[in-house]
Design an enzyme around this catalytic site. Structure first.
Site, PDB file in Angstrom:
ATOM      1  N   ASP A  94      -0.576   2.574   7.230  1.00  0.00           N
ATOM      2  CA  ASP A  94      -1.813   1.774   6.792  1.00  0.00           C
ATOM      3  C   ASP A  94      -1.836   0.497   6.945  1.00  0.00           C
ATOM      4  O   ASP A  94      -0.783  -0.092   7.776  1.00  0.00           O
ATOM      5  CB  ASP A  94      -1.668   1.942   5.327  1.00  0.00           C
ATOM      6  CG  ASP A  94      -2.743   0.518   4.289  1.00  0.00           C
ATOM      7  OD1 ASP A  94      -3.513   0.078   5.395  1.00  0.00           O
ATOM      8  OD2 ASP A  94      -2.561   0.487   3.284  1.00  0.00           O
ATOM      9  N   HIS A 249     -23.932  -2.521  27.630  1.00  0.00           N
ATOM     10  CA  HIS A 249     -23.989  -1.175  29.082  1.00  0.00           C
ATOM     11  C   HIS A 249     -25.653  -1.624  30.226  1.00  0.00           C
ATOM     12  O   HIS A 249     -24.580  -2.024  31.563  1.00  0.00           O
ATOM     13  CB  HIS A 249     -23.893  -0.404  29.057  1.00  0.00           C
ATOM     14  CG  HIS A 249     -23.231   0.232  28.027  1.00  0.00           C
ATOM     15  ND1 HIS A 249     -21.621  -0.185  27.695  1.00  0.00           N
ATOM     16  CD2 HIS A 249     -22.983   1.202  26.765  1.00  0.00           C
ATOM     17  CE1 HIS A 249     -21.533   0.864  26.585  1.00  0.00           C
ATOM     18  NE2 HIS A 249     -21.564   1.379  25.624  1.00  0.00           N
ATOM     19  N   LYS A 349     -32.474   7.486  22.600  1.00  0.00           N
ATOM     20  CA  LYS A 349     -31.289   8.566  23.140  1.00  0.00           C
ATOM     21  C   LYS A 349     -32.396   9.559  22.939  1.00  0.00           C
ATOM     22  O   LYS A 349     -34.042   9.647  23.032  1.00  0.00           O
ATOM     23  CB  LYS A 349     -31.488   8.470  21.350  1.00  0.00           C
ATOM     24  CG  LYS A 349     -30.822   7.520  20.997  1.00  0.00           C
ATOM     25  CD  LYS A 349     -28.873   8.250  21.301  1.00  0.00           C
ATOM     26  CE  LYS A 349     -28.044   7.363  20.571  1.00  0.00           C
ATOM     27  NZ  LYS A 349     -26.875   7.348  21.478  1.00  0.00           N
TER      28      LYS A 349
END
Ligand code: BG6
Length: 505
Positions: A94, A249, A349
């Site tokens: 964890d 980007h 997209k």
């Protein structure tokens, strides 16, 4: 196997060791570095995650599946995988618990003893971004990054959600670590042709004299994806194309094209020159945002014979969502070199084709002596950097068409990386991981760069938030985005360049 570069023995912790990024990108990249002899002679990779694996072997088996599916080199998988993967272990832990970090401390000490050297220790945070500050705080509290020379942390994007949150994150990290230890990834910077922009511009004398507003008419940057949001609807609802692609980007690509020549290849020198560009981008006034930007969202439709759902029907997406899956924008850079040269950018997209392309359009010649019929197909010079799927650089110029008459035709001079280097095309993550191991932050985002990039898109985010889109969804899958994006560039007398495989312009 001896390392090419005699690198310091290295321990790489991957937090999120059972996740998608590790499987698809990190381990295939590390394995390719291993095959090409770029890893240190002594190294270990320690995956840490919450998923249970019965043994290290089971974990390695899962990684091998990823390598088989996603690695660019497949041929040597069986022969060398065994040697490589024996350096990999996995621990189910964890990351919010203190004892995890005590284990980490003792593993590092054990290795240092075994190798009899102080190793380089890298913590790669391939985890959900909201976990990053807590993990970084634990690393600091447990004094795991106290030696800034030998310890590094790698952060994946998104780095903040807006300027304010990015600043806060930078401040938290800045109090605990030195900036040189912090590697903020923008994986586009590791792509081969992106790096080649630097080589092209600053290793050749030919282009610099014309690289300015006297000769360049405009620049276009397209980062089109053929996929939708896939299973990332939950993340994407918080992001949208502007945050997901433009803030990082695309603005980085723009910086590569627009930056001044660095005086050295020093990481900070290059990053200074890039941040200068970001700071010089003209702030879009709130009332001008709608004239200078276009947002879009995909509807349902068909892609290559397959029916796909619209963005609003994707998993974990609000059925009334106004999140954009497409952005087009026009930017100006207010400096001597670029005054009044438009930089058009677009990303989306479910575009017609996956392509990342930068085109630099030169101005028309002032006068042509050729007869009218000679120049019917005349086009201005254009330089194209194709980043993907093909990596190439093309220069368009006029040449005479064979035959008795003087007829001019546009033709290309081409540098094709695959042909030139027998198909050798390292993945971005190979370059970036190698740079982290070597301690070279040139291709990583510095705190001020991240903030400057947020500043550029803040007016757009604010104006869009204040005016909900009324026409969403406004483009169909397998298209080039909304019609308004065509209008944005057509108003200035241009059109978008798309070098699709069917229509090589
Ligand atoms: C990531 C974005 O940073 O870049 C994704 O979060 C996007 O949404 C991806 O798909 C594109 O990367 P590439 O390398 O496929 O162009």
């Amino acid at each position: 196997m001896a390392s090419k570069k005699n690198l310091v023995p290295t321990i790489l912790f991957i937090f999120g060791g059972s996740g998608d990024l590790t499987n698809r990108k990190l381990v295939p990249a590390l394995y390719n570095l291993y095959l090409e002899n770029y890893l240190p002679e002594k190294f270990v990779i320690i995956g840490v995650g919450r998923t249970t694996f019965a043994s290290d072997d089971e974990y390695r088996g899962k990684l091998l599946e990823g390598v088989k599916q996603f690695s660019r080199t497949k041929k040597e998988i069986d022969e060398q995988w065994g040697d490589f993967s024996k350096n990999i272990t996995y621990h189910e832990l964890d990351l919010t618990a203190d004892e995890t970090y005590s284990h980490i401390t003792s593993w590092i000490n054990d290795k240092a003893k075994e190798w009899n050297v102080k190793p380089i220790v890298i913590f790669y945070l391939a985890v959900a971004p909201q976990l990053a500050p807590a993990i970084a705080t634990k690393l600091s509290e447990q004094k795991l990054c106290i030696d800034s020379e030998s310890t590094r942390m790698v952060f994946e994007k998104p780095f903040g959600h807006d300027l304010q949150s990015a600043r806060e994150l930078n401040q938290i990290l800045g109090k605990m670590f030195k900036e040189d230890q912090i590697y903020r990834i923008d994986h586009y910077l590791g792509k081969e042709t992106v790096q080649n922009i630097l080589a092209f511009r600053f290793a050749n004398t030919l282009f610099e004299p014309v690289w300015n507003c006297n000769y360049i008419d405009h620049v276009q940057i397209t980062a089109a994806e053929a996929v939708g949001v896939e299973d990332r609807g939950g993340y994407y609802e918080q992001a949208g194309a502007l945050r997901d692609m433009v803030q990082n980007h695309i603005l980085q690509l723009l910086c590569m094209i627009a930056m001044e020549a660095p005086t050295s290849f020093d990481a900070n020198e290059i990053r200074n020159k890039k941040v200068d560009v970001l700071n010089a981008i003209r702030k879009i006034n709130p009332e001008d945002v709608h004239a200078n930007t276009v947002r879009g969202q995909y509807s349902s439709g068909w892609i290559k014979g397959k029916e796909v759902v619209g963005y609003r029907q994707e998993k974990n997406v609000n059925p009334q969502s106004s999140v954009e899956t497409f952005v087009a924008a026009k930017f100006y850079i207010d400096n001597w070199r670029w005054q009044n040269v438009p930089f058009y950018i677009r990303t989306g997209k479910y575009m017609h084709e996956k392509t990342t392309l930068i085109t630099v359009h030169f101005k028309e010649a002032p006068r042509y002596a050729f007869p009218g019929e000679a120049v019917e197909t005349w086009r201005p010079n254009r330089l194209t950097f194709s980043i993907q799927p093909e990596a190439n650089i093309k220069m368009r110029f006029q040449a005479k068409r064979p035959g008795p008459n003087m007829i001019l035709n546009p033709v290309d001079m081409v540098f094709n990386q695959k042909e030139e280097y027998n198909g050798y095309e390292p993945e971005a993550y190979e370059t970036l991981l190698e740079d982290v191991i070597e301690g070279n932050p040139t291709l990583f985002m510095r705190a001020d760069q991240v903030e400057a990039a947020w500043k550029v898109i803040t007016p757009i985010m604010e104006a869009w938030a204040n005016r909900q889109p009324v026409d969403f969804p406004n483009y169909s899958p397998d298209s080039w985005g909304p019609e308004d994006a065509e209008a944005l560039i057509a108003r200035d007398g241009h059109n978008w360049v798309s070098l699709t495989s069917k229509n090589k312009e």
